[in-house]
Design a protein around this motif. Sequence first.
Motif, PDB file in Angstrom:
ATOM      1  N   LEU A 180      67.826  64.346  29.776  1.00 58.06           N
ATOM      2  CA  LEU A 180      66.517  64.305  29.118  1.00 58.06           C
ATOM      3  C   LEU A 180      65.429  63.968  30.126  1.00 58.06           C
ATOM      4  O   LEU A 180      64.366  64.601  30.141  1.00 58.06           O
ATOM      5  CB  LEU A 180      66.520  63.294  27.970  1.00 58.06           C
ATOM      6  CG  LEU A 180      65.177  63.114  27.250  1.00 58.06           C
ATOM      7  CD1 LEU A 180      64.688  64.429  26.660  1.00 58.06           C
ATOM      8  CD2 LEU A 180      65.303  62.054  26.168  1.00 58.06           C
ATOM      9  N   ASP A 181      65.682  63.005  30.983  1.00 60.22           N
ATOM     10  CA  ASP A 181      64.705  62.637  32.008  1.00 60.22           C
ATOM     11  C   ASP A 181      64.421  63.812  32.940  1.00 60.22           C
ATOM     12  O   ASP A 181      63.267  64.084  33.286  1.00 60.22           O
ATOM     13  CB  ASP A 181      65.187  61.433  32.825  1.00 60.22           C
ATOM     14  CG  ASP A 181      65.129  60.138  32.028  1.00 60.22           C
ATOM     15  OD1 ASP A 181      64.374  60.088  31.029  1.00 60.22           O
ATOM     16  OD2 ASP A 181      65.835  59.179  32.404  1.00 60.22           O
ATOM     17  N   ALA A 182      65.464  64.521  33.333  1.00 57.71           N
ATOM     18  CA  ALA A 182      65.293  65.683  34.209  1.00 57.71           C
ATOM     19  C   ALA A 182      64.483  66.762  33.504  1.00 57.71           C
ATOM     20  O   ALA A 182      63.597  67.398  34.104  1.00 57.71           O
ATOM     21  CB  ALA A 182      66.652  66.232  34.632  1.00 57.71           C
ATOM     22  N   TYR A 183      64.763  66.972  32.225  1.00 59.68           N
ATOM     23  CA  TYR A 183      64.028  67.966  31.442  1.00 59.68           C
ATOM     24  C   TYR A 183      62.553  67.584  31.321  1.00 59.68           C
ATOM     25  O   TYR A 183      61.667  68.420  31.527  1.00 59.68           O
ATOM     26  CB  TYR A 183      64.655  68.107  30.058  1.00 59.68           C
ATOM     27  CG  TYR A 183      63.872  69.020  29.140  1.00 59.68           C
ATOM     28  CD1 TYR A 183      63.920  70.395  29.295  1.00 59.68           C
ATOM     29  CD2 TYR A 183      63.067  68.491  28.128  1.00 59.68           C
ATOM     30  CE1 TYR A 183      63.187  71.234  28.465  1.00 59.68           C
ATOM     31  CE2 TYR A 183      62.333  69.311  27.293  1.00 59.68           C
ATOM     32  CZ  TYR A 183      62.403  70.686  27.464  1.00 59.68           C
ATOM     33  OH  TYR A 183      61.664  71.509  26.646  1.00 59.68           O
ATOM     34  N   LEU A 184      62.275  66.337  31.004  1.00 58.75           N
ATOM     35  CA  LEU A 184      60.896  65.877  30.866  1.00 58.75           C
ATOM     36  C   LEU A 184      60.143  65.980  32.194  1.00 58.75           C
ATOM     37  O   LEU A 184      58.966  66.354  32.222  1.00 58.75           O
ATOM     38  CB  LEU A 184      60.861  64.443  30.330  1.00 58.75           C
ATOM     39  CG  LEU A 184      61.374  64.279  28.896  1.00 58.75           C
ATOM     40  CD1 LEU A 184      61.424  62.801  28.519  1.00 58.75           C
ATOM     41  CD2 LEU A 184      60.518  65.069  27.913  1.00 58.75           C
ATOM     42  N   THR A 185      60.815  65.677  33.291  1.00 60.42           N
ATOM     43  CA  THR A 185      60.201  65.815  34.619  1.00 60.42           C
ATOM     44  C   THR A 185      59.887  67.283  34.888  1.00 60.42           C
ATOM     45  O   THR A 185      58.800  67.612  35.388  1.00 60.42           O
ATOM     46  CB  THR A 185      61.137  65.260  35.707  1.00 60.42           C
ATOM     47  OG1 THR A 185      61.365  63.874  35.455  1.00 60.42           O
ATOM     48  CG2 THR A 185      60.549  65.441  37.097  1.00 60.42           C
TER      49      THR A 185
ATOM     50  N   ILE B  76      59.253  69.629  32.699  1.00 62.52           N
ATOM     51  CA  ILE B  76      58.120  70.011  31.842  1.00 62.52           C
ATOM     52  C   ILE B  76      56.806  69.537  32.463  1.00 62.52           C
ATOM     53  O   ILE B  76      55.821  70.287  32.499  1.00 62.52           O
ATOM     54  CB  ILE B  76      58.293  69.432  30.419  1.00 62.52           C
ATOM     55  CG1 ILE B  76      59.500  70.041  29.720  1.00 62.52           C
ATOM     56  CG2 ILE B  76      57.026  69.628  29.595  1.00 62.52           C
ATOM     57  CD1 ILE B  76      59.405  71.540  29.502  1.00 62.52           C
ATOM     58  N   GLU B  77      56.771  68.322  32.959  1.00 55.77           N
ATOM     59  CA  GLU B  77      55.553  67.788  33.590  1.00 55.77           C
ATOM     60  C   GLU B  77      55.191  68.575  34.844  1.00 55.77           C
ATOM     61  O   GLU B  77      54.026  68.867  35.092  1.00 55.77           O
ATOM     62  CB  GLU B  77      55.707  66.296  33.909  1.00 55.77           C
ATOM     63  CG  GLU B  77      55.678  65.406  32.688  1.00 55.77           C
ATOM     64  CD  GLU B  77      54.418  65.601  31.840  1.00 55.77           C
ATOM     65  OE1 GLU B  77      53.301  65.604  32.419  1.00 55.77           O
ATOM     66  OE2 GLU B  77      54.551  65.755  30.615  1.00 55.77           O
ATOM     67  N   GLU B  78      56.193  68.936  35.624  1.00 54.74           N
ATOM     68  CA  GLU B  78      55.944  69.734  36.831  1.00 54.74           C
ATOM     69  C   GLU B  78      55.433  71.120  36.466  1.00 54.74           C
ATOM     70  O   GLU B  78      54.543  71.656  37.125  1.00 54.74           O
ATOM     71  CB  GLU B  78      57.210  69.833  37.688  1.00 54.74           C
ATOM     72  CG  GLU B  78      57.599  68.538  38.356  1.00 54.74           C
ATOM     73  CD  GLU B  78      56.535  68.048  39.339  1.00 54.74           C
ATOM     74  OE1 GLU B  78      55.996  68.868  40.111  1.00 54.74           O
ATOM     75  OE2 GLU B  78      56.224  66.841  39.317  1.00 54.74           O
ATOM     76  N   ALA B  79      55.967  71.697  35.418  1.00 52.20           N
ATOM     77  CA  ALA B  79      55.525  73.022  34.973  1.00 52.20           C
ATOM     78  C   ALA B  79      54.070  72.990  34.524  1.00 52.20           C
ATOM     79  O   ALA B  79      53.314  73.936  34.770  1.00 52.20           O
ATOM     80  CB  ALA B  79      56.424  73.526  33.852  1.00 52.20           C
ATOM     81  N   LYS B  80      53.655  71.907  33.885  1.00 53.91           N
ATOM     82  CA  LYS B  80      52.260  71.767  33.446  1.00 53.91           C
ATOM     83  C   LYS B  80      51.306  71.813  34.644  1.00 53.91           C
ATOM     84  O   LYS B  80      50.213  72.357  34.552  1.00 53.91           O
ATOM     85  CB  LYS B  80      52.066  70.462  32.675  1.00 53.91           C
ATOM     86  CG  LYS B  80      52.648  70.485  31.285  1.00 53.91           C
ATOM     87  CD  LYS B  80      52.416  69.144  30.590  1.00 53.91           C
ATOM     88  CE  LYS B  80      53.086  69.089  29.240  1.00 53.91           C
ATOM     89  NZ  LYS B  80      52.924  67.782  28.591  1.00 53.91           N
ATOM     90  N   LYS B  81      51.733  71.261  35.772  1.00 52.60           N
ATOM     91  CA  LYS B  81      50.897  71.268  36.972  1.00 52.60           C
ATOM     92  C   LYS B  81      50.705  72.682  37.518  1.00 52.60           C
ATOM     93  O   LYS B  81      49.717  72.950  38.199  1.00 52.60           O
ATOM     94  CB  LYS B  81      51.522  70.387  38.058  1.00 52.60           C
ATOM     95  CG  LYS B  81      51.574  68.919  37.729  1.00 52.60           C
ATOM     96  CD  LYS B  81      52.288  68.165  38.835  1.00 52.60           C
ATOM     97  CE  LYS B  81      52.556  66.723  38.450  1.00 52.60           C
ATOM     98  NZ  LYS B  81      53.338  66.029  39.487  1.00 52.60           N
ATOM     99  N   ARG B  82      51.670  73.564  37.253  1.00 49.65           N
ATOM    100  CA  ARG B  82      51.626  74.930  37.777  1.00 49.65           C
ATOM    101  C   ARG B  82      51.213  75.950  36.726  1.00 49.65           C
ATOM    102  O   ARG B  82      51.323  77.149  36.954  1.00 49.65           O
ATOM    103  CB  ARG B  82      52.992  75.305  38.349  1.00 49.65           C
ATOM    104  CG  ARG B  82      53.403  74.475  39.541  1.00 49.65           C
ATOM    105  CD  ARG B  82      54.708  74.962  40.136  1.00 49.65           C
ATOM    106  NE  ARG B  82      55.812  74.980  39.203  1.00 49.65           N
ATOM    107  CZ  ARG B  82      56.603  73.953  38.918  1.00 49.65           C
ATOM    108  NH1 ARG B  82      56.403  72.793  39.507  1.00 49.65           N
ATOM    109  NH2 ARG B  82      57.589  74.070  38.062  1.00 49.65           N
ATOM    110  N   ASP B  83      50.717  75.515  35.591  1.00 51.52           N
ATOM    111  CA  ASP B  83      50.320  76.413  34.506  1.00 51.52           C
ATOM    112  C   ASP B  83      49.192  77.320  34.987  1.00 51.52           C
ATOM    113  O   ASP B  83      48.115  76.847  35.358  1.00 51.52           O
ATOM    114  CB  ASP B  83      49.867  75.591  33.299  1.00 51.52           C
ATOM    115  CG  ASP B  83      49.581  76.446  32.074  1.00 51.52           C
ATOM    116  OD1 ASP B  83      49.153  77.606  32.231  1.00 51.52           O
ATOM    117  OD2 ASP B  83      49.774  75.941  30.957  1.00 51.52           O
TER     118      ASP B  83
END
Length: 90
Positions: free
Chosen positions: A3-8, A10-17
Amino acid sequence: AELDAYLTMIEEAKKRDHRKIGKELSIFAFDDMVGPGLPLWLPNGGIMIEELERLAKEDEEAHGYHRVVTPHIAKEELYLTSGHLPYYAD
C-alpha cells in the motif's frame, strides 16, 4: 508495504501529470467552447510541435520516406468505409 509503495507511486505520478505540467509551462490550454481533450497550443507548445515535426521530417528523409498530406475532413463515405462514422457521426 504494498500500500505504501502504491501510494508513493500515485504521488509521483501526480508530479508528472501532463495536464498540470502543460498548464504550468504554458504549453497548452483547454476551453469548453473547443471541446474536452482538444488542446489550444500556446506559443511554448507551438515551438515544441514545430521542433518535433522538424525532427520527424529529418528522420523520415534520412530513411527515404516521402510525406503525403491528406485533408482533415472528407466525404461521409470515407468514414463509413473506414468504420469511423458511428463514432463521429454527430
